[in-house]
Design a protein around this motif. Structure first.
Motif, PDB file in Angstrom:
ATOM      1  N   PRO A 115       0.826  -1.208   0.000  1.00 43.25           N
ATOM      2  CA  PRO A 115       0.000   0.000   0.000  1.00 43.25           C
ATOM      3  C   PRO A 115       0.860   1.258   0.000  1.00 43.25           C
ATOM      4  N   SER A 116       0.214   2.390  -0.180  1.00 40.36           N
ATOM      5  CA  SER A 116       0.922   3.667  -0.152  1.00 40.36           C
ATOM      6  C   SER A 116       1.649   3.840   1.174  1.00 40.36           C
ATOM      7  N   SER A 117       2.865   4.393   1.116  1.00 42.13           N
ATOM      8  CA  SER A 117       3.684   4.687   2.304  1.00 42.13           C
ATOM      9  C   SER A 117       4.150   3.444   3.040  1.00 42.13           C
ATOM     10  N   SER A 118       4.183   2.307   2.352  1.00 38.15           N
ATOM     11  CA  SER A 118       4.660   1.084   3.007  1.00 38.15           C
ATOM     12  C   SER A 118       6.175   0.943   2.920  1.00 38.15           C
ATOM     13  N   GLY A 119       6.832   1.758   2.093  1.00 30.36           N
ATOM     14  CA  GLY A 119       8.285   1.706   1.987  1.00 30.36           C
ATOM     15  C   GLY A 119       8.801   1.134   0.681  1.00 30.36           C
ATOM     16  N   LYS A 120       7.939   1.020  -0.336  1.00 30.42           N
ATOM     17  CA  LYS A 120       8.355   0.409  -1.609  1.00 30.42           C
ATOM     18  C   LYS A 120       9.476   1.205  -2.275  1.00 30.42           C
ATOM     19  N   THR A 121       9.291   2.519  -2.359  1.00 30.87           N
ATOM     20  CA  THR A 121      10.311   3.339  -3.030  1.00 30.87           C
ATOM     21  C   THR A 121      11.617   3.328  -2.264  1.00 30.87           C
ATOM     22  N   GLN A 122      11.546   3.397  -0.947  1.00 31.68           N
ATOM     23  CA  GLN A 122      12.784   3.365  -0.166  1.00 31.68           C
ATOM     24  C   GLN A 122      13.494   2.032  -0.351  1.00 31.68           C
ATOM     25  N   PHE A 123      12.737   0.954  -0.421  1.00 30.50           N
ATOM     26  CA  PHE A 123      13.346  -0.354  -0.676  1.00 30.50           C
ATOM     27  C   PHE A 123      14.079  -0.327  -2.017  1.00 30.50           C
ATOM     28  N   CYS A 124      13.459   0.248  -3.038  1.00 27.30           N
ATOM     29  CA  CYS A 124      14.084   0.338  -4.361  1.00 27.30           C
ATOM     30  C   CYS A 124      15.355   1.176  -4.318  1.00 27.30           C
ATOM     31  N   LEU A 125      15.285   2.317  -3.647  1.00 27.00           N
ATOM     32  CA  LEU A 125      16.436   3.217  -3.578  1.00 27.00           C
ATOM     33  C   LEU A 125      17.607   2.568  -2.863  1.00 27.00           C
ATOM     34  N   GLN A 126      17.341   1.918  -1.731  1.00 31.25           N
ATOM     35  CA  GLN A 126      18.437   1.315  -0.979  1.00 31.25           C
ATOM     36  C   GLN A 126      19.004   0.104  -1.709  1.00 31.25           C
ATOM     37  N   THR A 127      18.158  -0.656  -2.388  1.00 29.48           N
ATOM     38  CA  THR A 127      18.658  -1.783  -3.170  1.00 29.48           C
ATOM     39  C   THR A 127      19.548  -1.286  -4.303  1.00 29.48           C
ATOM     40  N   ALA A 128      19.129  -0.219  -4.969  1.00 30.48           N
ATOM     41  CA  ALA A 128      19.944   0.374  -6.037  1.00 30.48           C
ATOM     42  C   ALA A 128      21.288   0.832  -5.494  1.00 30.48           C
ATOM     43  N   ALA A 129      21.272   1.493  -4.337  1.00 27.00           N
ATOM     44  CA  ALA A 129      22.507   1.971  -3.724  1.00 27.00           C
ATOM     45  C   ALA A 129      23.429   0.809  -3.373  1.00 27.00           C
ATOM     46  N   ASN A 130      22.875  -0.250  -2.838  1.00 27.20           N
ATOM     47  CA  ASN A 130      23.689  -1.388  -2.413  1.00 27.20           C
ATOM     48  C   ASN A 130      24.357  -2.066  -3.603  1.00 27.20           C
TER      49      ASN A 130
END
Length: 321
Positions: A115-130
């Motif tokens: 759902p909205s604000s569940s952390g999907k985008t942050q998960f994507c960003l941190q995975t990309a960074a890693n």
């Protein structure tokens, strides 16, 4: 699949005259042929002075589509391909990596639902960074909602390289940031254009060993597909299936781990379920469900579907608010 113009050097029958005829019927690519009424197209071709040549062009494009089907592979060939060519990419979240036995697997399309604000985008960003920090190659990031944050990426990269000396840390951040290639796309047709260009780059440059993209992220796939699903026609569904086919083709042929995000809609009994319906359900190799308690930084990830793991397995992990 490719724009018709790019096929002309290899297939002279698909010349400017044929391309113009197709363009007059809103056909610009091989995908457009899949969506078009070919009997009607052939009828229009019959009315043209060069009808025979136009019909030869239609037949040629249909042959190209037929040749896109993958040949049969036996179990041993599939196992060898998986062991030799498909790596596992760490997400940077320990709990998630444990759940997925290492992280995201190359060659697979993984869907992150939440759902909205569940952390999907942050998960994507941190995975990309890693992935970028570990020097595994370039990350292709398709941003569909202006949610890509270079500041957050830089912050995550800095955290991952925390133990390095200041000067070295700055170099790591610069190198990692230059390895993440972001492209804004706001409709499904723009996504097709970007993915075709990515496929062309991968095909031409990987042969020379100059280019490696282990991770492709689309955040979010549902915001591109949902607008074309309205109405009673089948065109939207066909576009959705074509998008899934192309993403899985890229994953398999170029050893990419493809990560897409999807939002949720109301289901039976008020329970949230993945958007895009039953037709999309069979497209991803892996489906993960992400949730987060409001005001908390603890996320919960569960497996909805996985080719080698039981559904229902759960992991908790922490994100930054």
């Amino acid at each position: 699949m490719a724009p018709l113009k790019s096929l002309e050097p290899e297939y002279p029958i698909i010349d400017v005259n044929f391309q113009n005829f197709c363009a007059s019927h809103a056909i610009f690519s091989v995908e457009d042929f899949v969506l078009h009424d070919l009997y009607q197209l052939a009828a229009f071709a019959e009315q043209q002075p060069t009808s025979e040549r136009l019909k030869e062009g239609i037949t040629q494009v249909l042959n190209i589509i037929d040749n896109l089907h993958q040949p049969w592979l036996n179990g041993l060939e599939l196992l060898e391909d998986s062991l030799q060519n498909k790596q596992v990419l760490s997400t940077g979240f320990e709990g998630v990596d444990l759940l997925l036995q290492g992280g995201l697997r190359e060659g697979q399309l993984t869907e992150l639902v939440g759902p909205s604000s569940s952390g999907k985008t942050q998960f994507c960003l941190q995975t990309a960074a890693n992935v970028a920090v570990k020097n595994m190659g370039y990350v292709a990031y398709l941003d569909t909602g202006n949610s890509f944050s270079p500041q957050r990426i830089a912050h995550f990269v800095g955290q991952i390289s925390e133990s390095a000396f200041n000067q070295t840390k700055q170099k790591i951040i610069q190198k990692a940031m230059s390895s993440i290639l972001c492209h804004s796309v706001f409709d499904i047709f723009s996504m097709f254009d970007v993915l075709r260009q990515l496929e062309f780059d991968l095909r031409s440059q990987m042969d020379r060993g100059e280019y490696r993209v282990p991770l492709l992220i689309v955040d979010s796939i549902s915001s591109l597909i949902s607008p074309v699903l309205g109405g009673s026609g089948s065109q939207g569904r066909a576009l959705m299936i074509s998008a899934g086919f192309l993403l899985k083709k890229l994953a398999h042929e170029y050893n990419l781990a493809v990560l897409v995000t999807n939002h949720t809609v109301g289901g039976e009994g008020g329970l949230a379920k993945p958007a895009l319906g039953e037709s999309w359900k069979s497209v991803p190799h892996v489906r993960l469900f992400l949730s987060r308690n409001r005001g908390s930084n603890i996320c919960n990830m569960s497996i909805l579907k996985h080719p080698s793991m039981a559904s229902g397995k759960v992991a908790d992990f922490q994100i930054e608010l």
